[in-house]
Write a protein that holds these residues in place. Structure first.
Motif, short mmCIF file in Angstrom:
data_model
loop_
_atom_site.label_atom_id
_atom_site.label_comp_id
_atom_site.label_asym_id
_atom_site.label_seq_id
_atom_site.Cartn_x
_atom_site.Cartn_y
_atom_site.Cartn_z
N ARG A 1 0.85 -1.20 0.00
CA ARG A 1 0.00 0.00 0.00
C ARG A 1 0.88 1.24 0.00
O ARG A 1 1.81 1.33 0.80
N GLU B 1 1.29 4.12 1.34
CA GLU B 1 0.86 4.94 2.48
C GLU B 1 2.05 5.76 2.96
O GLU B 1 3.19 5.50 2.59
N GLY C 1 4.55 1.27 12.58
CA GLY C 1 3.52 0.26 12.31
C GLY C 1 2.88 0.38 10.93
O GLY C 1 1.87 -0.26 10.66
N ARG C 2 3.45 1.20 10.07
CA ARG C 2 2.86 1.40 8.75
C ARG C 2 3.94 1.37 7.67
O ARG C 2 4.81 2.22 7.64
N TYR C 3 3.89 0.37 6.84
CA TYR C 3 4.89 0.19 5.79
C TYR C 3 4.21 0.19 4.43
O TYR C 3 2.99 0.11 4.34
N PHE D 1 4.13 -4.83 3.63
CA PHE D 1 3.98 -5.42 4.96
C PHE D 1 3.34 -6.80 4.81
O PHE D 1 2.89 -7.17 3.73
N GLN E 1 0.65 -9.81 5.96
CA GLN E 1 -0.62 -10.11 6.63
C GLN E 1 -0.80 -11.61 6.79
O GLN E 1 -0.43 -12.39 5.90
N LYS F 1 -8.99 9.86 10.11
CA LYS F 1 -8.15 9.82 11.30
C LYS F 1 -7.67 11.23 11.70
O LYS F 1 -6.84 11.39 12.58
N ARG G 1 -14.39 0.45 9.44
CA ARG G 1 -13.41 -0.23 8.60
C ARG G 1 -13.21 0.52 7.29
O ARG G 1 -14.09 1.22 6.82
N ALA H 1 -4.53 -0.80 14.86
CA ALA H 1 -5.14 -2.12 15.03
C ALA H 1 -4.13 -3.22 14.70
O ALA H 1 -3.41 -3.14 13.71
N LEU H 2 -4.08 -4.24 15.55
CA LEU H 2 -3.23 -5.40 15.27
C LEU H 2 -3.88 -6.26 14.20
O LEU H 2 -3.21 -6.90 13.40
N GLY H 3 -5.19 -6.29 14.24
CA GLY H 3 -5.92 -7.11 13.28
C GLY H 3 -7.34 -6.60 13.19
O GLY H 3 -7.80 -5.88 14.08
N GLY I 1 -1.80 -7.76 10.96
CA GLY I 1 -0.55 -7.22 10.43
C GLY I 1 0.62 -7.81 11.21
O GLY I 1 0.76 -7.54 12.40
N ARG J 1 3.05 -5.32 12.89
CA ARG J 1 2.56 -4.72 14.15
C ARG J 1 2.63 -5.72 15.29
O ARG J 1 2.99 -5.37 16.42
P1 ATP Z 1 -5.38 1.04 9.59
O1 ATP Z 1 -6.70 1.51 10.08
O2 ATP Z 1 -4.34 0.91 10.67
O3 ATP Z 1 -4.90 1.77 8.38
P2 ATP Z 1 -6.56 -0.88 7.88
O4 ATP Z 1 -7.98 -0.65 8.21
O5 ATP Z 1 -6.04 -0.26 6.65
O6 ATP Z 1 -5.62 -0.47 9.12
P3 ATP Z 1 -6.81 -3.67 7.10
O7 ATP Z 1 -6.88 -3.30 5.68
O8 ATP Z 1 -7.99 -4.23 7.74
O9 ATP Z 1 -6.24 -2.44 7.94
O10 ATP Z 1 -5.56 -4.66 7.32
C1 ATP Z 1 -5.50 -5.58 8.40
C2 ATP Z 1 -4.29 -5.34 9.27
O11 ATP Z 1 -3.12 -5.18 8.49
C3 ATP Z 1 -4.34 -4.07 10.10
O12 ATP Z 1 -5.08 -4.27 11.26
C4 ATP Z 1 -2.88 -3.83 10.41
O13 ATP Z 1 -2.44 -4.63 11.49
C5 ATP Z 1 -2.22 -4.31 9.15
N1 ATP Z 1 -1.86 -3.18 8.27
C6 ATP Z 1 -2.67 -2.46 7.47
N2 ATP Z 1 -1.98 -1.53 6.78
C7 ATP Z 1 -0.67 -1.69 7.16
C8 ATP Z 1 0.55 -1.05 6.80
N3 ATP Z 1 0.59 -0.08 5.90
N4 ATP Z 1 1.70 -1.47 7.40
C9 ATP Z 1 1.68 -2.46 8.30
N5 ATP Z 1 0.57 -3.12 8.67
C10 ATP Z 1 -0.60 -2.73 8.11
#
Ligand code: ATP
Ligand code: MG
Length: 473
Positions: free
Chosen positions: A112, A114, A119-121, A124, A126, A209, A257, A281-283, A309, A312
């Motif tokens: 992604r 981003e 915690g954001r790469y 990453f 899943q 956010k 979500r 969120a961890l998951g 993730g 995370r």
């Molecule tokens: P967030 O609200 O933190 O952006 P998300 O709603 O985009 O998360 P999901 O698409 O449901 O998250 O992805 C499931 C899990 O994958 C997340 O709970 C998180 O632990 C992990 N995750 C999502 N985006 C990233 C990222 N850019 N880097 C690392 N982990 C991620």
């Protein structure tokens, strides 16, 4: 020298051990829940994600790595894995005969675009599960309980499960109308993203956010006031069942979500590390009642799933010292006293490895002292020394590095000897067969016990006793 691409990271050495540990724990636990592994491609047609994750989601609008391949096809590096799993289930006609449910688990990289931060790469990993062919709210409970107990198994004690219902189509239609009315007078003051979300899918605004926007969002109408009786009843069944299972949750009516395919029950797992850091969120996951049909599967077929993730999970576990049970040492370090004994050393090395002993050899012509130093560095259980006498007598000197005792052992007895030494040591230290005790050997640290101290990781010893009970903890 080449730099890493922004937002990516190497996972190497001890760090990689941690990823493997987390993934293997989740995989093993998923097997207990009767999920089967699915490995789908990292590249998929871009329209798969436009259709499933949704054109109004941040992911599709701004975060996808999309390119034209040499055949002018629009390809996307998967930003999430659910869409690919469902596509695969549909393409392989796994639902065609109505043999519900199909239960899948997966693990792998997602991409992604981003802004990289804690915690954001941009790349990453899943781990996730999907249940395709949901015909009862208790399948949703199964997905939630998997996530909850899997995280407990990894050691997350103060887990916070947030849950909400987005309702069925009718609930959301009415809710959207109410939101449109509410945000009409605020949207001009909100961020550019929210302005766009207002046009595309007003529900998305609730996921913003940005702090100033959250003040406005706080007073927006609540979905709970717009749920149809059917959706209310579904949600209540899920909540009652979570109560029965002893799964604590918090209803969060702001939880929507970021992916468009969710309906009815949605949830997220949150955790604040002992250092007070939160990584988001961890998951997270939820129910989807249209996704399977939209991707070409049976129209009325519903599903649910969740994704975690791994980055995370690993970061929080590092902060909270939850990796103390990873054994990164080796069993044997073979030390030939002269270079001419290297071929003998290699034979013994092969014997050990083929018998399941993690082993390494010194082939660098180091002194005995330097070899012992290396054995310690490798965290070896045994140093095996080969000298002139050992060659002549077809034996080897085994030094147990934890108690410094050494013995000369015939090569033909070596495997048996090492087995018995390791067994004796384990018996001495560990009564529970989960091999997850902390250093002081007082508590079991597999964190797989439920509230009553019963073992829930299926790692009981032969008498089906949990070591916590056994040790009176
Ligand atoms: P967030 O609200 O933190 O952006 P998300 O709603 O985009 O998360 P999901 O698409 O449901 O998250 O992805 C499931 C899990 O994958 C997340 O709970 C998180 O632990 C992990 N995750 C999502 N985006 C990233 C990222 N850019 N880097 C690392 N982990 C991620
Ligand atoms: Mg996100």
């Amino acid at each position: 020298m080449f730099n890493l691409v922004k937002g990516t990271h190497d996972i190497i050495l001890n760090e990689a051990d941690k990823y493997t540990y987390v993934e293997q724990t989740l995989i093993q636990f998923a097997e207990f829940y009767n999920f089967k592994e699915f490995r789908t491609p990292i590249i998929e047609s871009s329209d798969l994600f436009q259709r499933s994750v949704g054109d109004s989601s941040d992911i599709v609008r701004k975060e996808m790595y999309t390119f034209l391949d040499k055949g002018d096809r629009s390809i996307t590096l998967r930003p999430e894995i659910t869409a690919g799993i469902i596509r695969s289930i549909v393409n392989n006609k796994l639902l065609a005969l109505g043999d519900y449910p199909v239960k899948a688990y997966y693990v792998g990289p997602c991409f992604r675009y981003e802004r990289p931060q804690q915690g954001r790469y941009r790349q990453f990993n899943q781990f996730g599960i999907e249940i395709a062919g949901v015909t009862s709210p208790y399948r949703d409970v199964e997905a939630i309980s998997f996530g909850y107990f899997a995280l407990k198994l990894l050691g997350f004690e103060n887990l916070k499960l947030k849950i909400n219902s987005l309702g069925d189509d009718e609930s959301r239609k009415n809710y959207r109308e109410a939101l449109n009315k509410y945000f009409a007078s605020y949207v001009d003051q909100m961020c550019d993203d929210c302005k766009e979300r207002y046009k595309l899918n007003v529900l998305r605004i609730l996921d913003c956010k940005i702090k100033e926007d959250q003040e406005i969002i706080k007073n927006a109408p609540k979905i709970s006031d717009y749920l149809t009786d059917k959706s209310k009843d579904y949600f209540q069944k899920v909540l009652n069942s979570l109560d029965e299972l002893g799964i604590e949750y918090e209803i969060d009516d702001g939880l929507v979500r970021g992916l468009d395919y969710y309906s009815d029950v949605v949830f997220e797992f949150h955790y604040t590390s002992s250092k007070g850091l939160s990584y988001g969120a961890l998951g997270a996951g939820g129910h989807y009642n249209k996704l399977i049909g939209e991707i070409g599967g049976p129209k009325d077929c519903e599903g649910c799933g969740l994704a975690m993730g791994i980055e995370r999970l690993v970061s929080v576990m590092e902060d909270d010292g939850l990796f103390s049970n990873i054994d990164d040492g080796i069993d044997c370090y073979i030390m030939p006293l002269s270079q001419e004994f290297q071929p003998n050393a290699l034979n013994i090395l092969s014997l050990l490895r083929l018998n399941g002993f993690k082993s390494e050899v010194s082939l660098e012509g180091k002194s005995l002292k330097a070899m012992f130093k290396k054995a310690l560095k490798l965290n070896a259980k045994f140093a095996l020394i080969i000298g002139e006498d050992e060659i002549k007598t077809n034996s080897i000197i085994c030094k147990n590095l934890s108690n410094q005792e050494q013995e000369s052992i015939l090569i033909e007895d070596l495997v048996r000897y090492l087995d018995s030494q390791i067994d004796a040591e384990e018996e001495h230290h560990h009564e529970c067969c989960c091999h997850d005790h902390n250093e002081s050997d007082k508590d079991c640290c597999c964190h797989a016990h439920d509230d009553e101290g019963k073992h829930c990781c299926h790692n009981q010893n032969e008498d089906h006793e949990c070591c916590r009970e056994k040790k009176g903890n």
